[in-house]
Design an enzyme around this catalytic site. Sequence first.
Site, PDB file in Angstrom:
ATOM      1  N   ASN A  14      32.622  -6.937 -75.754  1.00 45.07           N
ATOM      2  CA  ASN A  14      32.276  -5.643 -76.554  1.00 45.07           C
ATOM      3  C   ASN A  14      33.553  -4.822 -76.315  1.00 45.07           C
ATOM      4  O   ASN A  14      33.732  -3.965 -77.368  1.00 45.07           O
ATOM      5  CB  ASN A  14      31.142  -5.042 -75.764  1.00 45.07           C
ATOM      6  CG  ASN A  14      29.707  -6.037 -76.517  1.00 45.07           C
ATOM      7  OD1 ASN A  14      29.361  -5.362 -77.806  1.00 45.07           O
ATOM      8  ND2 ASN A  14      29.200  -6.693 -75.583  1.00 45.07           N
ATOM      9  N   MET A  87      27.812  -4.341 -65.170  1.00 42.99           N
ATOM     10  CA  MET A  87      26.566  -4.859 -64.487  1.00 42.99           C
ATOM     11  C   MET A  87      26.245  -4.079 -63.376  1.00 42.99           C
ATOM     12  O   MET A  87      25.430  -4.525 -62.365  1.00 42.99           O
ATOM     13  CB  MET A  87      26.652  -6.273 -64.027  1.00 42.99           C
ATOM     14  CG  MET A  87      26.956  -7.357 -65.485  1.00 42.99           C
ATOM     15  SD  MET A  87      25.579  -6.778 -66.592  1.00 42.99           S
ATOM     16  CE  MET A  87      25.909  -8.160 -67.779  1.00 42.99           C
ATOM     17  N   ILE A  89      24.329  -0.434 -61.615  1.00 44.90           N
ATOM     18  CA  ILE A  89      23.434   0.331 -61.914  1.00 44.90           C
ATOM     19  C   ILE A  89      23.825   1.760 -61.558  1.00 44.90           C
ATOM     20  O   ILE A  89      24.132   1.985 -60.403  1.00 44.90           O
ATOM     21  CB  ILE A  89      21.997   0.139 -61.464  1.00 44.90           C
ATOM     22  CG1 ILE A  89      21.309  -1.036 -62.163  1.00 44.90           C
ATOM     23  CG2 ILE A  89      20.971   1.469 -61.566  1.00 44.90           C
ATOM     24  CD1 ILE A  89      20.137  -1.279 -61.749  1.00 44.90           C
ATOM     25  N   ASN A 104      25.182   2.726 -73.511  1.00 41.43           N
ATOM     26  CA  ASN A 104      25.143   1.293 -73.178  1.00 41.43           C
ATOM     27  C   ASN A 104      24.753   0.436 -74.444  1.00 41.43           C
ATOM     28  O   ASN A 104      23.901   0.711 -74.904  1.00 41.43           O
ATOM     29  CB  ASN A 104      23.935   1.346 -71.816  1.00 41.43           C
ATOM     30  CG  ASN A 104      23.868  -0.176 -71.371  1.00 41.43           C
ATOM     31  OD1 ASN A 104      24.923  -0.614 -70.984  1.00 41.43           O
ATOM     32  ND2 ASN A 104      22.923  -0.680 -71.133  1.00 41.43           N
ATOM     33  N   HIS A 106      22.758  -3.264 -74.888  1.00 40.95           N
ATOM     34  CA  HIS A 106      21.875  -4.283 -74.205  1.00 40.95           C
ATOM     35  C   HIS A 106      21.580  -5.126 -75.114  1.00 40.95           C
ATOM     36  O   HIS A 106      21.209  -5.017 -76.405  1.00 40.95           O
ATOM     37  CB  HIS A 106      20.713  -3.576 -73.910  1.00 40.95           C
ATOM     38  CG  HIS A 106      19.600  -4.114 -72.915  1.00 40.95           C
ATOM     39  ND1 HIS A 106      20.016  -4.765 -71.669  1.00 40.95           N
ATOM     40  CD2 HIS A 106      18.558  -5.016 -73.466  1.00 40.95           C
ATOM     41  CE1 HIS A 106      18.982  -5.407 -71.183  1.00 40.95           C
ATOM     42  NE2 HIS A 106      18.158  -5.564 -72.431  1.00 40.95           N
ATOM     43  N   GLY A 140      16.238   5.783 -65.499  1.00 37.26           N
ATOM     44  CA  GLY A 140      15.672   4.408 -65.762  1.00 37.26           C
ATOM     45  C   GLY A 140      16.345   3.053 -66.112  1.00 37.26           C
ATOM     46  O   GLY A 140      17.191   3.448 -67.015  1.00 37.26           O
ATOM     47  N   VAL A 141      16.209   2.084 -65.666  1.00 35.86           N
ATOM     48  CA  VAL A 141      17.139   1.268 -66.011  1.00 35.86           C
ATOM     49  C   VAL A 141      16.729   0.550 -67.400  1.00 35.86           C
ATOM     50  O   VAL A 141      15.885   0.226 -67.748  1.00 35.86           O
ATOM     51  CB  VAL A 141      16.968  -0.206 -65.097  1.00 35.86           C
ATOM     52  CG1 VAL A 141      17.913  -1.475 -65.741  1.00 35.86           C
ATOM     53  CG2 VAL A 141      17.504   0.298 -63.738  1.00 35.86           C
ATOM     54  N   GLU A 171      26.057  -6.923 -81.595  1.00 36.02           N
ATOM     55  CA  GLU A 171      26.298  -5.898 -80.383  1.00 36.02           C
ATOM     56  C   GLU A 171      27.299  -5.228 -80.795  1.00 36.02           C
ATOM     57  O   GLU A 171      27.722  -4.127 -80.551  1.00 36.02           O
ATOM     58  CB  GLU A 171      26.572  -6.546 -78.938  1.00 36.02           C
ATOM     59  CG  GLU A 171      25.199  -7.438 -78.459  1.00 36.02           C
ATOM     60  CD  GLU A 171      25.436  -7.854 -77.019  1.00 36.02           C
ATOM     61  OE1 GLU A 171      26.223  -7.127 -76.402  1.00 36.02           O
ATOM     62  OE2 GLU A 171      24.898  -8.703 -76.831  1.00 36.02           O
TER      63      GLU A 171
HETATM   64  C1  GAR Z   1      26.892  -8.376 -73.349  1.00 35.86           C
HETATM   65  O1  GAR Z   1      25.682  -9.441 -73.929  1.00 35.86           O
HETATM   66  C2  GAR Z   1      25.901  -7.119 -73.055  1.00 35.86           C
HETATM   67  O2  GAR Z   1      25.078  -6.654 -74.060  1.00 35.86           O
HETATM   68  C3  GAR Z   1      25.291  -7.653 -71.787  1.00 35.86           C
HETATM   69  O3  GAR Z   1      26.264  -8.268 -71.103  1.00 35.86           O
HETATM   70  C4  GAR Z   1      27.055  -8.895 -72.170  1.00 35.86           C
HETATM   71  C5  GAR Z   1      28.508  -8.543 -71.663  1.00 35.86           C
HETATM   72  O4  GAR Z   1      29.293  -9.303 -72.706  1.00 35.86           O
HETATM   73  N1  GAR Z   1      24.825  -6.514 -71.061  1.00 35.86           N
HETATM   74  C6  GAR Z   1      23.937  -6.220 -70.145  1.00 35.86           C
HETATM   75  O5  GAR Z   1      22.974  -7.288 -70.149  1.00 35.86           O
HETATM   76  C7  GAR Z   1      23.432  -5.219 -69.562  1.00 35.86           C
HETATM   77  N2  GAR Z   1      22.147  -4.935 -69.019  1.00 35.86           N
HETATM   78  P1  GAR Z   1      30.924  -8.766 -72.894  1.00 35.86           P
HETATM   79  O6  GAR Z   1      31.482  -8.592 -71.427  1.00 35.86           O
HETATM   80  O7  GAR Z   1      31.519  -9.890 -73.550  1.00 35.86           O
HETATM   81  O8  GAR Z   1      30.984  -7.537 -73.539  1.00 35.86           O
END
Ligand code: GAR
Length: 203
Positions: A14, A87, A89, A104, A106, A140-141, A171
């Site tokens: 991302n 990752m 909080i 963020n 998700h 809140g998460v 995403e």
């Molecule tokens: C992505 O799928 C993102 O949406 C997720 O982790 C991945 C990171 O990928 N995030 C979460 O689950 C947050 N709760 P990336 O490092 O290749 O962007």
Amino acid sequence: MKSFAIFISGRGTNMEALLKAHRDGALHARPAVVISNKSDARGVAVAGSYGAPVETVPWKNADAAEGRCIEILKDRGVDFIVLAGFMKILTPRLIGAFRHRILNIHPALLPAFPGTHAQKQALDYGVRYTGCTTHFVTEGVDAGPVILQRVVPVYDGDTEELLSARILRFEHEILIESVNLMAADCLEVLDGRNVRIHHEVRA
Ligand code: GAR
């Protein structure tokens, strides 16, 4: 032009989508710094290859880590923050310092499947559609005001890997779009819950 920080923890696709969009002139904000809580994250090397400044902030103690982040963000004159696969909080300290200025991404249609392994949660539940969400970070998460969402189908026989890959390209799309809306001051949080998207320049 507004500038922003990207927080990562891992591979950073991302983040890479944002850095690439900036390189290609498709992003209307400047990525000022990448902050990683892990020095050996793949994303750290990727950020370097785009010439983005990187800071590693170990997260053993959240308060100390956020204090260090706030220093970095001030030094770099950052207007807003993007959590891109970050990752950890955040605590009310950093959230309060950047109220409605932390985005963020998700990998599910919130409020369904918050937290970790959202794609596996969707498969285990048996939904036919899932997707991805950008939202503002609150205490809140994965519970903050929703900015953009995309719907992605789940197919029979999907694995977590297949579904995750199908969601990931959306995403990247909505994250770039959300950053551009944020940069253009087009996002208004009306009542702490609903986000209005202004498509005209506001006075
Ligand atoms: C992505 O799928 C993102 O949406 C997720 O982790 C991945 C990171 O990928 N995030 C979460 O689950 C947050 N709760 P990336 O490092 O290749 O962007």
